[in-house]
Design an enzyme around this catalytic site. Sequence first.
Site, short mmCIF file in Angstrom:
data_model
loop_
_atom_site.label_atom_id
_atom_site.label_comp_id
_atom_site.label_asym_id
_atom_site.label_seq_id
_atom_site.Cartn_x
_atom_site.Cartn_y
_atom_site.Cartn_z
N ASN A 1 0.84 -1.21 0.00
CA ASN A 1 0.00 0.00 0.00
C ASN A 1 0.87 1.26 0.00
OD1 ASN A 1 -3.01 0.87 0.45
ND2 ASN A 1 -1.81 2.18 1.77
N SER B 1 7.88 10.62 8.88
CA SER B 1 7.67 10.53 10.32
C SER B 1 8.99 10.57 11.07
CB SER B 1 6.97 9.19 10.61
OG SER B 1 7.03 8.90 11.98
N TYR C 1 5.95 -0.40 9.33
CA TYR C 1 5.38 0.93 9.02
C TYR C 1 6.50 1.96 8.87
CZ TYR C 1 3.65 5.59 9.95
OH TYR C 1 3.43 6.94 9.87
N LYS D 1 8.25 4.33 5.49
CA LYS D 1 8.57 5.77 5.43
C LYS D 1 10.04 5.96 5.01
CE LYS D 1 4.56 7.19 6.68
NZ LYS D 1 3.70 7.75 5.63
N PHE E 1 2.51 3.14 29.52
CA PHE E 1 3.46 2.08 29.18
C PHE E 1 4.86 2.39 29.74
CE2 PHE E 1 0.63 1.63 25.21
CZ PHE E 1 -0.21 0.72 25.85
P1 NAD Z 1 -5.27 8.46 8.32
O1 NAD Z 1 -5.34 6.97 8.29
O2 NAD Z 1 -6.28 9.20 9.13
O3 NAD Z 1 -5.29 9.03 6.83
C1 NAD Z 1 -4.77 8.33 5.74
C2 NAD Z 1 -5.84 8.34 4.66
O4 NAD Z 1 -5.34 7.66 3.51
C3 NAD Z 1 -7.13 7.63 5.08
O5 NAD Z 1 -8.22 8.47 4.80
C4 NAD Z 1 -7.16 6.37 4.21
O6 NAD Z 1 -8.49 6.01 3.87
C5 NAD Z 1 -6.36 6.80 3.01
N1 NAD Z 1 -5.65 5.74 2.27
C6 NAD Z 1 -4.86 4.76 2.77
N2 NAD Z 1 -4.35 4.03 1.78
C7 NAD Z 1 -4.81 4.56 0.60
C8 NAD Z 1 -4.62 4.25 -0.75
N3 NAD Z 1 -3.86 3.23 -1.14
N4 NAD Z 1 -5.24 5.01 -1.69
C9 NAD Z 1 -6.04 6.05 -1.32
N5 NAD Z 1 -6.25 6.38 -0.04
C10 NAD Z 1 -5.64 5.65 0.92
O7 NAD Z 1 -3.79 8.84 8.80
P2 NAD Z 1 -3.20 10.25 9.25
O8 NAD Z 1 -2.93 10.20 10.70
O9 NAD Z 1 -4.01 11.34 8.70
O10 NAD Z 1 -1.79 10.18 8.51
C11 NAD Z 1 -1.59 10.72 7.22
C12 NAD Z 1 -0.19 10.38 6.76
O11 NAD Z 1 0.75 10.92 7.70
C13 NAD Z 1 0.08 8.88 6.71
O12 NAD Z 1 0.90 8.61 5.59
C14 NAD Z 1 0.83 8.62 7.98
O13 NAD Z 1 1.68 7.52 7.87
C15 NAD Z 1 1.62 9.90 8.14
N6 NAD Z 1 2.00 10.16 9.53
C16 NAD Z 1 1.04 10.16 10.50
C17 NAD Z 1 1.40 10.36 11.84
C18 NAD Z 1 0.36 10.34 12.93
O14 NAD Z 1 0.73 10.24 14.09
N7 NAD Z 1 -0.93 10.45 12.63
C19 NAD Z 1 2.75 10.61 12.16
C20 NAD Z 1 3.69 10.62 11.15
C21 NAD Z 1 3.31 10.39 9.82
N1 UDP Z 2 1.41 5.57 25.51
C1 UDP Z 2 0.89 5.12 26.70
N2 UDP Z 2 -0.34 4.54 26.68
C2 UDP Z 2 -1.09 4.40 25.56
C3 UDP Z 2 -0.54 4.88 24.34
C4 UDP Z 2 0.71 5.46 24.35
O1 UDP Z 2 1.52 5.23 27.73
O2 UDP Z 2 -2.19 3.84 25.61
C5 UDP Z 2 2.72 6.23 25.50
C6 UDP Z 2 3.75 5.52 24.63
O3 UDP Z 2 4.41 4.53 25.37
C7 UDP Z 2 4.65 6.66 24.23
C8 UDP Z 2 3.74 7.89 24.19
O4 UDP Z 2 2.58 7.53 24.95
O5 UDP Z 2 5.60 6.89 25.23
C9 UDP Z 2 3.30 8.26 22.78
O6 UDP Z 2 2.78 7.11 22.14
P1 UDP Z 2 2.07 7.18 20.74
O7 UDP Z 2 1.74 5.77 20.34
O8 UDP Z 2 0.95 8.16 20.79
O9 UDP Z 2 3.18 7.80 19.79
P2 UDP Z 2 4.61 7.21 19.31
O10 UDP Z 2 4.94 6.04 20.15
O11 UDP Z 2 4.39 6.86 17.89
O12 UDP Z 2 5.57 8.34 19.47
#
Ligand code: NAD
Ligand code: UDP
Length: 342
Positions: free
Chosen positions: A100, A125, A150, A154, A219
């Site tokens: 994907n 990320s 995942y 990236k 955690f």
């Molecule tokens: P999200 O799941 O809410 O949004 C992603 C969207 O993409 C969804 O609406 C899903 O339906 C769509 N999608 C997935 N695969 C697809 C495909 N093959 N074709 C068309 N649509 C597709 O996630 P988000 O939190 O909004 O994240 C957006 C982007 O940012 C992602 O790439 C994610 O990896 C990245 N990101 C998110 C975070 C976070 O903490 N939320 C952190 C770092 C990076």
């Molecule tokens: N965390 C937690 N309980 C939860 C979810 C997350 O204590 O139910 C903690 C996790 O261990 C981390 C921080 O919150 O230290 C952020 O976690 P998250 O999954 O939101 O982000 P990431 O790990 O991707 O930075």
Amino acid sequence: MKNILVTGGTGYIGSHTVVELINLGYNVVIVDNLSNSKEIVLDRIETITNVRPKFYLGDIRDREILDKIFDENKIDCVINFAGLKAVGESVRIPLEYYENNIYGAVVLLEEMQKHKVYNFIFSSSATVYGDPTSVPVDETFPTGGTTNPYGTTKLFIERILMDLSKSDPNFNIAILRYFNPIGAHPSGLMGEDPNGIPNNLAPYITQVMVGKRECLNIFGDDYDTPDGTCIRDYIHVCDLAYGHVCAIKKLESKPGVVIYNLGTGKGSSVFDVLHAFEKAYGKPIPYKIAPRREGDVTANYTKVAKAMNEIGFIAKYNIDDMARDAWNWQKNNPNGYEKKND
Ligand code: NAD
Ligand code: UDP
């Protein structure tokens, strides 16, 4: 640049970015396969902005739909949010994640090249830094050492983008490494709507607040940090959305590949976040200390200098604002987007 294709634009970060773009006068086209979002998000975007973005239900791996989109719209820039993002799930079904996210990005880039659309913004990320040797992290820190498929998607896509840029100098690419986006639109109409049990801290806390979960499991409280819990750089999703506008403007100067960390530069512990939510809630939130979660790094937060100096990005919200807006969203939408606000 005026016309922006937002893939994954009905998702959490995508929808907030679409609102920001529309508010600033951009024309937005969305493609999303709705695998992790709902069409009702379009209604919410329209309520907030008075504009309904053009929407294509489709997959970024589908060349036919991409051809149709690029033929029917004069796109200047693509922001690629489309992707799968659940860390635990990616360990269980890695091939789906590689297919994907990586194959999807490759097809999208090939179609862009074919249609001579050369501006690309990628949602990367902070996870590409693995377990950083020190904090704050800046963009020169080595990448690699990702702890799950995942994160590796990236990392690989970043490498693909660098190779592409070398091979085709027409491309201008911004790689944005997000830290921890939380919060919601201040209207309470849009926010994070995870499927099932939330993996991430903020949505878990708001589900405890709304009575859907009994208590937060923290955690680990034995990390080498002031209060023993892990430290992250939480950034309001609306600030993050604005970061994409800064990146679009940067691409207008045809910079080749640029990389920016997007965070606030401030590290907050799990307890700091919990207390911010308690402030918004006006009462204590039940929690218990649970074992460490595999793969968690002790601390990760960013240096903000590069994004600030080169693209003028400054986050304006703090964790109290993030908690207030996330809670406002959750209390107005206890079941996320499943139920309307009535
Ligand atoms: P999200 O799941 O809410 O949004 C992603 C969207 O993409 C969804 O609406 C899903 O339906 C769509 N999608 C997935 N695969 C697809 C495909 N093959 N074709 C068309 N649509 C597709 O996630 P988000 O939190 O909004 O994240 C957006 C982007 O940012 C992602 O790439 C994610 O990896 C990245 N990101 C998110 C975070 C976070 O903490 N939320 C952190 C770092 C990076
Ligand atoms: N965390 C937690 N309980 C939860 C979810 C997350 O204590 O139910 C903690 C996790 O261990 C981390 C921080 O919150 O230290 C952020 O976690 P998250 O999954 O939101 O982000 P990431 O790990 O991707 O930075």
